[in-house]
Design an enzyme around this catalytic site. Structure first.
Site, PDB file in Angstrom:
ATOM      1  N   ARG A 171      -5.976 -10.202  -2.380  1.00 24.08           N
ATOM      2  CA  ARG A 171      -5.218 -10.254  -1.121  1.00 24.08           C
ATOM      3  C   ARG A 171      -6.143 -10.470   0.073  1.00 24.08           C
ATOM      4  O   ARG A 171      -5.727 -10.966   1.099  1.00 24.08           O
ATOM      5  CB  ARG A 171      -4.492  -8.917  -0.897  1.00 24.08           C
ATOM      6  N   ARG A 175     -14.567 -15.294   3.741  1.00 29.03           N
ATOM      7  CA  ARG A 175     -14.805 -16.496   4.559  1.00 29.03           C
ATOM      8  C   ARG A 175     -16.268 -16.658   4.891  1.00 29.03           C
ATOM      9  O   ARG A 175     -16.914 -15.674   5.237  1.00 29.03           O
ATOM     10  CB  ARG A 175     -14.100 -16.369   5.914  1.00 29.03           C
ATOM     11  N   ARG A 248       1.831   5.255  -5.841  1.00 25.31           N
ATOM     12  CA  ARG A 248       0.835   5.960  -5.048  1.00 25.31           C
ATOM     13  C   ARG A 248       1.541   6.492  -3.816  1.00 25.31           C
ATOM     14  O   ARG A 248       2.378   5.819  -3.215  1.00 25.31           O
ATOM     15  CB  ARG A 248      -0.290   5.015  -4.599  1.00 25.31           C
ATOM     16  N   ARG A 279      -8.326   5.518   5.987  1.00 20.58           N
ATOM     17  CA  ARG A 279      -8.445   4.855   7.290  1.00 20.58           C
ATOM     18  C   ARG A 279      -7.911   5.715   8.425  1.00 20.58           C
ATOM     19  O   ARG A 279      -7.142   6.651   8.198  1.00 20.58           O
ATOM     20  CB  ARG A 279      -7.761   3.492   7.297  1.00 20.58           C
ATOM     21  N   GLU A 299      -5.043   8.518   7.227  1.00 22.96           N
ATOM     22  CA  GLU A 299      -4.222   8.208   6.058  1.00 22.96           C
ATOM     23  C   GLU A 299      -4.920   8.705   4.789  1.00 22.96           C
ATOM     24  O   GLU A 299      -5.991   8.208   4.434  1.00 22.96           O
ATOM     25  CB  GLU A 299      -4.062   6.683   6.019  1.00 22.96           C
ATOM     26  N   TYR A 347       4.525  -5.106  -4.811  1.00 27.60           N
ATOM     27  CA  TYR A 347       3.670  -4.790  -3.674  1.00 27.60           C
ATOM     28  C   TYR A 347       3.961  -5.822  -2.568  1.00 27.60           C
ATOM     29  O   TYR A 347       3.171  -6.712  -2.312  1.00 27.60           O
ATOM     30  CB  TYR A 347       2.237  -4.898  -4.200  1.00 27.60           C
ATOM     31  N   ASP A 349       4.560  -7.425   1.136  1.00 23.63           N
ATOM     32  CA  ASP A 349       4.394  -7.307   2.578  1.00 23.63           C
ATOM     33  C   ASP A 349       5.756  -7.587   3.224  1.00 23.63           C
ATOM     34  O   ASP A 349       6.670  -8.096   2.569  1.00 23.63           O
ATOM     35  CB  ASP A 349       3.366  -8.326   3.075  1.00 23.63           C
TER      36      ASP A 349
HETATM   37  P1  FAD Z   1      11.404   0.701   2.242  1.00 24.49           P
HETATM   38  O1  FAD Z   1      10.906   0.504   3.613  1.00 24.49           O
HETATM   39  O2  FAD Z   1      10.683   1.667   1.349  1.00 24.49           O
HETATM   40  O3  FAD Z   1      12.933   1.127   2.339  1.00 24.49           O
HETATM   41  C1  FAD Z   1      13.645   1.707   1.271  1.00 24.49           C
HETATM   42  C2  FAD Z   1      14.559   2.759   1.856  1.00 24.49           C
HETATM   43  O4  FAD Z   1      15.400   3.270   0.824  1.00 24.49           O
HETATM   44  C3  FAD Z   1      13.784   3.962   2.395  1.00 24.49           C
HETATM   45  O5  FAD Z   1      14.162   4.197   3.734  1.00 24.49           O
HETATM   46  C4  FAD Z   1      14.186   5.099   1.474  1.00 24.49           C
HETATM   47  O6  FAD Z   1      14.259   6.357   2.125  1.00 24.49           O
HETATM   48  C5  FAD Z   1      15.567   4.642   1.010  1.00 24.49           C
HETATM   49  N1  FAD Z   1      15.972   5.243  -0.265  1.00 24.49           N
HETATM   50  C6  FAD Z   1      15.254   5.295  -1.406  1.00 24.49           C
HETATM   51  N2  FAD Z   1      15.946   5.945  -2.366  1.00 24.49           N
HETATM   52  C7  FAD Z   1      17.137   6.280  -1.822  1.00 24.49           C
HETATM   53  C8  FAD Z   1      18.276   6.983  -2.308  1.00 24.49           C
HETATM   54  N3  FAD Z   1      18.282   7.486  -3.556  1.00 24.49           N
HETATM   55  N4  FAD Z   1      19.323   7.167  -1.491  1.00 24.49           N
HETATM   56  C9  FAD Z   1      19.294   6.689  -0.197  1.00 24.49           C
HETATM   57  N5  FAD Z   1      18.240   6.039   0.317  1.00 24.49           N
HETATM   58  C10 FAD Z   1      17.166   5.823  -0.485  1.00 24.49           C
HETATM   59  N6  FAD Z   1       3.628  -4.983   5.222  1.00 24.49           N
HETATM   60  C11 FAD Z   1       3.129  -5.919   6.067  1.00 24.49           C
HETATM   61  O7  FAD Z   1       3.656  -7.031   6.126  1.00 24.49           O
HETATM   62  N7  FAD Z   1       2.074  -5.641   6.883  1.00 24.49           N
HETATM   63  C12 FAD Z   1       1.454  -4.432   6.879  1.00 24.49           C
HETATM   64  O8  FAD Z   1       0.499  -4.220   7.630  1.00 24.49           O
HETATM   65  C13 FAD Z   1       1.944  -3.430   5.983  1.00 24.49           C
HETATM   66  N8  FAD Z   1       1.368  -2.225   5.944  1.00 24.49           N
HETATM   67  C14 FAD Z   1       1.858  -1.270   5.094  1.00 24.49           C
HETATM   68  C15 FAD Z   1       1.255  -0.022   5.107  1.00 24.49           C
HETATM   69  C16 FAD Z   1       1.755   0.979   4.285  1.00 24.49           C
HETATM   70  C17 FAD Z   1       1.106   2.326   4.304  1.00 24.49           C
HETATM   71  C18 FAD Z   1       2.859   0.719   3.431  1.00 24.49           C
HETATM   72  C19 FAD Z   1       3.397   1.795   2.535  1.00 24.49           C
HETATM   73  C20 FAD Z   1       3.462  -0.517   3.427  1.00 24.49           C
HETATM   74  C21 FAD Z   1       2.966  -1.530   4.256  1.00 24.49           C
HETATM   75  N9  FAD Z   1       3.570  -2.797   4.311  1.00 24.49           N
HETATM   76  C22 FAD Z   1       3.071  -3.747   5.156  1.00 24.49           C
HETATM   77  C23 FAD Z   1       4.744  -3.131   3.475  1.00 24.49           C
HETATM   78  C24 FAD Z   1       6.090  -2.863   4.165  1.00 24.49           C
HETATM   79  O9  FAD Z   1       6.190  -1.507   4.484  1.00 24.49           O
HETATM   80  C25 FAD Z   1       7.210  -3.283   3.200  1.00 24.49           C
HETATM   81  O10 FAD Z   1       7.128  -4.647   2.885  1.00 24.49           O
HETATM   82  C26 FAD Z   1       8.630  -3.015   3.716  1.00 24.49           C
HETATM   83  O11 FAD Z   1       8.738  -1.895   4.511  1.00 24.49           O
HETATM   84  C27 FAD Z   1       9.530  -2.886   2.502  1.00 24.49           C
HETATM   85  O12 FAD Z   1      10.855  -2.639   2.866  1.00 24.49           O
HETATM   86  P2  FAD Z   1      11.894  -2.144   1.781  1.00 24.49           P
HETATM   87  O13 FAD Z   1      13.221  -2.175   2.423  1.00 24.49           O
HETATM   88  O14 FAD Z   1      11.699  -2.902   0.523  1.00 24.49           O
HETATM   89  O15 FAD Z   1      11.440  -0.660   1.420  1.00 24.49           O
HETATM   90  N1  UDP Z   2     -10.037  -2.916   0.242  1.00 20.72           N
HETATM   91  C1  UDP Z   2     -11.295  -2.386   0.148  1.00 20.72           C
HETATM   92  N2  UDP Z   2     -11.957  -2.002   1.276  1.00 20.72           N
HETATM   93  C2  UDP Z   2     -11.406  -2.115   2.495  1.00 20.72           C
HETATM   94  C3  UDP Z   2     -10.106  -2.674   2.603  1.00 20.72           C
HETATM   95  C4  UDP Z   2      -9.444  -3.055   1.461  1.00 20.72           C
HETATM   96  O1  UDP Z   2     -11.823  -2.240  -0.951  1.00 20.72           O
HETATM   97  O2  UDP Z   2     -12.051  -1.739   3.490  1.00 20.72           O
HETATM   98  C5  UDP Z   2      -9.335  -3.297  -1.005  1.00 20.72           C
HETATM   99  C6  UDP Z   2      -8.538  -2.146  -1.599  1.00 20.72           C
HETATM  100  O3  UDP Z   2      -8.607  -2.261  -3.003  1.00 20.72           O
HETATM  101  C7  UDP Z   2      -7.134  -2.421  -1.128  1.00 20.72           C
HETATM  102  C8  UDP Z   2      -7.103  -3.948  -1.195  1.00 20.72           C
HETATM  103  O4  UDP Z   2      -8.410  -4.331  -0.776  1.00 20.72           O
HETATM  104  O5  UDP Z   2      -6.162  -1.821  -1.949  1.00 20.72           O
HETATM  105  C9  UDP Z   2      -6.056  -4.597  -0.346  1.00 20.72           C
HETATM  106  O6  UDP Z   2      -6.249  -4.229   0.986  1.00 20.72           O
HETATM  107  P1  UDP Z   2      -5.068  -4.248   2.013  1.00 20.72           P
HETATM  108  O7  UDP Z   2      -5.600  -3.865   3.334  1.00 20.72           O
HETATM  109  O8  UDP Z   2      -4.370  -5.534   1.849  1.00 20.72           O
HETATM  110  O9  UDP Z   2      -4.192  -3.073   1.419  1.00 20.72           O
HETATM  111  P2  UDP Z   2      -2.904  -2.349   1.991  1.00 20.72           P
HETATM  112  O10 UDP Z   2      -3.414  -1.253   2.827  1.00 20.72           O
HETATM  113  O11 UDP Z   2      -2.092  -3.374   2.703  1.00 20.72           O
HETATM  114  O12 UDP Z   2      -2.314  -1.864   0.741  1.00 20.72           O
END
Ligand code: FAD
Ligand code: UDP
Length: 365
Positions: A171, A175, A248, A279, A299, A347, A349
């Site tokens: 991912r 560069r 996780r 982080r 986090e 996984y 985004d």
């Molecule tokens: P979710 O947001 O998980 O929504 C599912 C919902 O269903 C939740 O609100 C949950 O409470 C509800 N639910 C589950 N079970 C039940 C039940 N039994 N009854 C009622 N409700 C229920 N994407 C990016 O593009 N850029 C980023 O920088 C980025 N950073 C991230 C960082 C973290 C820490 C995480 C965890 C994700 C990140 N993502 C990022 C991904 C992004 O969060 C997801 O792509 C997006 O939020 C997924 O939406 P979703 O609707 O699939 O899931």
């Molecule tokens: N990663 C790493 N060091 C860093 C940042 C990322 O080794 O400083 C690795 C790590 O395995 C991570 C993966 O790159 O799970 C993807 O990073 P990204 O930031 O896309 O993960 P996210 O936080 O979105 O899950």
């Protein structure tokens, strides 16, 4: 007569896009959400005038014109470019891996010099990389792997890099230019008024019940509609009948500090094993905030246990195989569509999540 066309389980981004498209096609939906707010993991809170990403840093990025146009219909984006740094034993290195990283790590200044060092270091890997460790070494060499990848990854995933799939590290861009943009995508930014505005507009006019868990009254809820979109955990939907999938989890520790600028960057990664968090996010930098105070979030990764929030699917071999078996069961559920990060065990985004939702809508409506 059923009261609704669709019961939507979960009020995250996937459901929001689906509900919005259903509304455009004159369909009546009921959304239920077990948390006490909508938005799933992109939900934000306002603290001291700062938009705080409650469930971890969310940076919107995409190369899809369709997705970019779609989100821009509902909210305006700023020009934030993610340029995180990674701290290892007191030294800071630029991410993603680029000439700034190589210059600091190896004391070089040209792409040719950096390539020669990395080529030499990656000779130890023969053939196709079989796991994350081999993939990382063949991308950036052993030194960067050991200083910036190994510790971070093993904290994040709770597994040895040799037991993790190679795709996780693919991912990240590598560069040979002095470019600290974490993403390669054409479009990037943070909604000027936060992600809540996007979610609220997508759900506008749709009936939503928060604080409602599907599994507490599953039969009654399903009886209300012709079809269901389920975005919760697929293994939970099937009562874990084939076994549990791994996830996780994360723990977020948020503090308000009496200073204007704590770390000078929105995202600082910590790759040492001895530091328990992966982080620190300083939220104001996502929106170029000038407030007197600042809000930071540490986090901490954690193994998921029943009852915790399942943030990341663990797409290793065992789990992917088990998911395939659940997918077979899901295909037999004619009334239920499985979607989102948890329903599809992917996984995703945000942009990929929107794309996947729109694909389903194209078929459905
Ligand atoms: P979710 O947001 O998980 O929504 C599912 C919902 O269903 C939740 O609100 C949950 O409470 C509800 N639910 C589950 N079970 C039940 C039940 N039994 N009854 C009622 N409700 C229920 N994407 C990016 O593009 N850029 C980023 O920088 C980025 N950073 C991230 C960082 C973290 C820490 C995480 C965890 C994700 C990140 N993502 C990022 C991904 C992004 O969060 C997801 O792509 C997006 O939020 C997924 O939406 P979703 O609707 O699939 O899931
Ligand atoms: N990663 C790493 N060091 C860093 C940042 C990322 O080794 O400083 C690795 C790590 O395995 C991570 C993966 O790159 O799970 C993807 O990073 P990204 O930031 O896309 O993960 P996210 O936080 O979105 O899950």
């Amino acid at each position: 007569m059923k009261k609704y066309d669709y019961l939507i389980v979960g009020a995250g981004l996937f459901s929001a896009v689906f509900a919005n498209e259903a509304k455009k096609h004159g369909k009546k939906c009921l959304v239920i959400e077990k948390r006490n707010h909508i938005g799933g993991n992109i939900y934000c809170e306002n603290i001291e005038g700062i938009t705080v990403h409650k469930y971890g840093a969310h940076i919107f990025h995409t190369s899809s014109q369709r997705v970019w146009d779609y989100v821009n219909e509902y909210c305006e984006f700023n020009n934030f470019i993610n340029s995180p740094v990674c701290k290892f034993k007191g030294e800071v290195y630029n991410l993603p891996f680029n000439m700034n990283t190589f210059a600091k790590m190896f004391g070089v200044s040209t792409p040719g010099e950096a390539k020669r060092i990395i080529e030499e270091q990656k000779k130890e890997i023969c053939g196709e990389p079989k796991n994350l460790e081999e993939q990382a070494i063949s991308l950036v060499g052993r030194e960067i792997y050991e200083k910036l990848i190994k510790g971070y990854t093993e904290k994040q995933w709770g597994r040895d890099c040799q037991d993790l799939p190679a795709f996780i590290i693919k991912r990240l861009p590598v560069r040979y230019t002095y470019d600290n943009n974490y993403f390669n995508d054409r479009f990037q930014g943070i909604p000027v008024n936060g992600y809540n505005e996007l979610i609220e507009k997508l759900f506008d006019g749709v009936e939503i019940r928060t604080g409602t868990d599907f599994f507490e009254s599953r039969e009654d809820l399903l009886a209300l509609s012709d079809k269901c979109l389920f975005t919760g955990m697929i293994d939970e939907y099937f009562d874990y009948s084939l076994g549990k999938l791994d996830y996780r989890s994360l723990r977020f520790e948020t503090e308000t500090l009496d200073e204007e600028n704590f770390q000078g960057v929105a995202v600082m990664n910590f790759s040492e094993r001895e530091i328990p968090y992966t982080r620190i996010i300083e939220h104001k930098h996502f929106e170029f905030g000038k407030q007197e105070k600042t809000v930071i979030t540490k986090e901490y990764p954690a193994e998921w246990q029943m009852g915790d929030e399942p943030y990341y699917p663990v797409n290793d071999e065992r789990n992917n195989k088990l998911y395939k078996q659940y997918e077979n069961l899901a295909q037999k559920e004619k009334k239920v569509i499985f979607g989102g990060r948890l329903g599809l065990y992917k996984y995703y985004d945000m942009d990929k999540c929107i794309e996947a939702a729109l694909r389903i809508c194209d078929k459905e409506f």
